[in-house]
Design an enzyme around this catalytic site. Structure first.
Site, PDB file in Angstrom:
ATOM      1  N   GLU A 179      28.496  31.372  53.146  1.00 38.61           N
ATOM      2  CA  GLU A 179      29.080  30.764  54.335  1.00 38.61           C
ATOM      3  C   GLU A 179      30.349  31.527  54.742  1.00 38.61           C
ATOM      4  OE1 GLU A 179      30.700  26.331  55.744  1.00 38.61           O
ATOM      5  OE2 GLU A 179      30.200  26.734  53.649  1.00 38.61           O
TER       6      GLU A 179
ATOM      7  N   LYS B 285      26.352  25.608  62.206  1.00 39.43           N
ATOM      8  CA  LYS B 285      26.419  24.486  61.262  1.00 39.43           C
ATOM      9  C   LYS B 285      26.470  23.165  62.017  1.00 39.43           C
ATOM     10  CE  LYS B 285      29.095  23.122  57.134  1.00 39.43           C
ATOM     11  NZ  LYS B 285      30.231  23.531  56.269  1.00 39.43           N
TER      12      LYS B 285
ATOM     13  N   CYS C 258      25.711  24.941  54.104  1.00 36.63           N
ATOM     14  CA  CYS C 258      26.481  24.101  53.187  1.00 36.63           C
ATOM     15  C   CYS C 258      26.269  22.599  53.407  1.00 36.63           C
ATOM     16  CB  CYS C 258      27.958  24.465  53.264  1.00 36.63           C
ATOM     17  SG  CYS C 258      28.853  24.074  51.725  1.00 36.63           S
TER      18      CYS C 258
ATOM     19  N   LEU D  50      56.930  32.468  27.203  1.00 38.03           N
ATOM     20  CA  LEU D  50      56.214  32.046  25.997  1.00 38.03           C
ATOM     21  C   LEU D  50      57.149  31.230  25.116  1.00 38.03           C
ATOM     22  CD1 LEU D  50      54.048  35.119  24.925  1.00 38.03           C
ATOM     23  CD2 LEU D  50      53.405  33.136  26.292  1.00 38.03           C
ATOM     24  N   SER D  51      56.879  29.945  25.032  1.00 37.29           N
ATOM     25  CA  SER D  51      57.729  29.042  24.261  1.00 37.29           C
ATOM     26  C   SER D  51      57.236  28.849  22.838  1.00 37.29           C
ATOM     27  CB  SER D  51      57.778  27.678  24.944  1.00 37.29           C
ATOM     28  OG  SER D  51      56.491  27.064  24.907  1.00 37.29           O
TER      29      SER D  51
ATOM     30  N   ASP E  21      50.764  24.941  25.958  1.00 34.80           N
ATOM     31  CA  ASP E  21      50.509  25.224  27.374  1.00 34.80           C
ATOM     32  C   ASP E  21      50.702  26.701  27.696  1.00 34.80           C
ATOM     33  OD1 ASP E  21      49.957  22.526  28.033  1.00 34.80           O
ATOM     34  OD2 ASP E  21      52.082  22.088  28.151  1.00 34.80           O
TER      35      ASP E  21
ATOM     36  N   ASN F 104      67.936  20.279  31.759  1.00 33.97           N
ATOM     37  CA  ASN F 104      67.421  20.971  32.936  1.00 33.97           C
ATOM     38  C   ASN F 104      68.102  22.321  33.161  1.00 33.97           C
ATOM     39  OD1 ASN F 104      65.526  19.027  33.555  1.00 33.97           O
ATOM     40  ND2 ASN F 104      66.865  17.909  34.951  1.00 33.97           N
TER      41      ASN F 104
END
Length: 587
Positions: A43, A111, A148, A335-336, A340, A417
């Site tokens: 599409e 469409k 679609c 990179l901690s 995650d 923070n």
């Protein structure tokens, strides 16, 4: 009767009409060499999907038409059905498909049913196609065309075209991925093909486009609704399939346009060599070989990924698409030593290669030796560059600078923070100087409740796991370790309690419920749109519901300022879930 059909599953770049057209022309040459008589593209393959407000620029629409003319001019005996933006004399725009062969456009389908829900806004740009559809004769087969959303309705264009004499129907698609979508498509398409009594060819695009990722998995089904061809998920592929077309002796009632007449298709010629991604031999096709018909192709059924592998590959494809299509080659990740950032780094390596991924360890006075070690171990196992930039000098300087204004008081959220924001500034400085895109590492559970720092860990160019709940993060990490039988993500990362390490002995469960409690509640509230009363009735404690739903609602203004990320669930934050920031409803 047999028709050789090519599903041209490509990865277009939105807006690059010239580049997309060239990719279509190259694919068309490949499948025609493989003996294909009909090539179906995705599409809006010319513009890429979704082009959004680009289509409101008349110049863009004109360039799109000129790119289509380039494709048509390159077409030969293999008929190409190509998605593009059509415009009528009154300036109305249509999501359309052009039927091209022998150097010309022979017809256009518009469409009819526009998608206008979830991530789709097609009524903003397009008008629905009206009037009676035409059928196109390809190699003696009457072919119907749909796009679609058209195929999702039992009484829609597929049924109309089959009732009107179509012997095969093709559908051009740009269907975004989310968990479970492939099974939904397979079930629906089987019903549609069997209900219409004709073979159905479904071609989907692949690749990342902003938040969306397209998974391909193009399908060819016979007249009974059984799958006879399936392309790979998340990878470009040219899938060539011989489709047996049942005879339908009744004369058609819809208009019929002859594209290639009643000929048997392109003349066979032996070609040697192999093209990566082409799922058919480079020799074959309908037509005579010294008086003999070409051999029928063996069915090609690509394996279906398991659910966790599917999500992982979606993250890889979405990350690769966003980074490379926006002109970046390298990425940088903080990179901690946590789970995650470990998952984001692994995805980035699989998307771009280890030589294009850079990790930065930014320890503070609260960072544990274990986390520093885990970050180093991960970098070594992934084979990526790792540099260490301690943030203590900047943190001490800011504390001294702000001390007179903040006054004497115990350290708290402000100090936490500050550390996160120093890290964000550090990563953005590297991005500015070295041209690396910053990948953020926040997951969906954290984003939902606002457990992140604006202009800190949320600062960056792309949020890889933005739509991945925390429990799924663990499953993805374990799957990544199992995939190659190598413990890439250290076991210590999977075992230790998650922590931001912004104060002494901090863990996530000091601020949030356990994730096995939190994630189901978030899924019901965010993706299920359940109200407070419905959540309590479902068994969630009322006090917990009040607390978590309030956090989700209050964090809307923060989420609006985060970068885009890969959509893998039915309702992602961003273009999918749209709630007002200023919102007094607490139902």
């Amino acid at each position: 009767m047999r028709l050789r059909v090519a599903c041209c599953q490509l990865d277009p770049v939105v807006g690059d009409v010239v580049g997309n057209a060239e990719a279509i022309v190259a694919a068309l040459a490949e499948v025609e060499a493989a003996g294909a008589e009909l090539a179906v593209f995705g599409e809006l393959a010319i513009t890429g999907y979704p082009p959004e407000d680009l289509v409101l620029k008349p110049g863009f629409v004109g360039d799109n038409r000129r790119a289509l003319d380039r494709v048509a001019a390159a077409s030969g005996g293999c008929v190409a059905i190509v998605g593009f933006v059509d415009v009528d004399p009154d300036g109305r725009l249509y999501d359309a498909a052009a039927v091209c062969a022998q150097g010309a456009v022979h017809g256009v389908y518009r469409k009819r049913i526009l998608a206008n829900y979830a991530v789709f806004d097609e009524h903003r740009w397009f008008e629905p196609g009206l009037g009676e559809p035409s059928l196109f004769v390809v190699g003696g087969v009457r072919v119907g065309v749909s796009i679609c959303e058209d195929v999702w309705f039992p009484d829609g264009p597929v049924a109309v075209e089959a009732a009107g004499g179509a012997e095969l129907v093709v559908t051009l698609n740009a269907s975004p991925y989310y968990v479970g979508r492939l099974a939904q498509r397979r079930a629906m398409l089987g019903e549609r093909a069997a209900g219409a009594g004709v073979p159905l060819v479904y071609v989907n695009q692949v690749g990342g486009q902003d938040e969306l990722v397209f998974d391909g998995a193009s399908l060819v089904l016979d007249a009974a609704g059984e799958v006879i061809g399936r392309a790979a998920q998340f990878e470009p592929e040219l899938l060539v399939v011989d489709v047996e077309v049942p005879a339908r002796p009744a004369p058609p009632t819809l208009p019929v346009v002859s594209v290639t007449g009643e000929s048997a298709g392109p003349t066979f010629s032996a070609r040697s060599g192999r093209h990566v991604g082409l799922s058919a031999p480079r020799t074959g096709g309908r037509g005579p070989i010294d008086g003999e018909p070409a051999p029928q192709l063996a069915p090609r059924l690509a394996a279906v990924l398991d659910p966790v592998a599917e999500v992982y590959q979606a993250l890889v494809a979405g990350t690769r698409g966003y980074v490379t299509k926006n002109g970046f080659r390298d990425v940088v990740i903080g990179l901690s030593g946590g789970i995650d950032s470990s998952l984001v780094a692994a995805v980035a390596v699989d998307a771009l290669g280890p030589e294009h991924v850079h990790g930065v360890s930014m320890p503070s006075r609260y960072s544990s030796d274990g986390s520093r070690h885990d970050a180093r171990a991960l970098a070594e196992r992934l084979g990526i560059d790792l540099r260490t930039i301690p943030i203590e000098p900047a943190f001490s300087a800011l504390l001294g600078m702000l001390g007179p204004s903040l006054g004497e008081r115990p350290p708290g959220l402000t100090e936490e923070n500050l550390q996160s924001r120093i890290r964000g500034v550090t990563l953005m400085a590297l991005s500015n100087e070295l041209g690396w895109m910053v990948l953020t590492t926040g997951n969906k559970s954290e984003l939902a409740v606002g457990y992140f720092t604006l202009y800190g860990d949320s600062a960056g160019g792309f949020a890889v796991i933005k739509d991945v709940p925390k429990l799924l993060v663990y499953r993805l990490c374990r799957w990544r370790n199992q995939r190659d039988g190598v413990e890439v993500i250290p076991a210590e990362v999977l075992a230790k309690p998650p922590s931001a390490e912004l104060r002494p002995d901090q863990t996530d469960d000091q601020s949030l419920p356990p994730y096995d409690v939190l994630d189901p509640l978030l899924e019901a509230y965010v993706e299920g749109d359940q109200t407070r009363a419905e959540l309590v009735a479902a068994g969630f404690p009322a006090e917990l519901v009040d607390r978590i739903t309030r956090l989700v609602d209050l964090a809307e203004y923060k989420r609006r300022q985060t970068p885009p990320g890969v959509r893998v669930t039915p309702k992602a934050f961003g273009r999918d879930r749209r709630l007002p920031v200023t919102n007094g409803y607490r139902g």
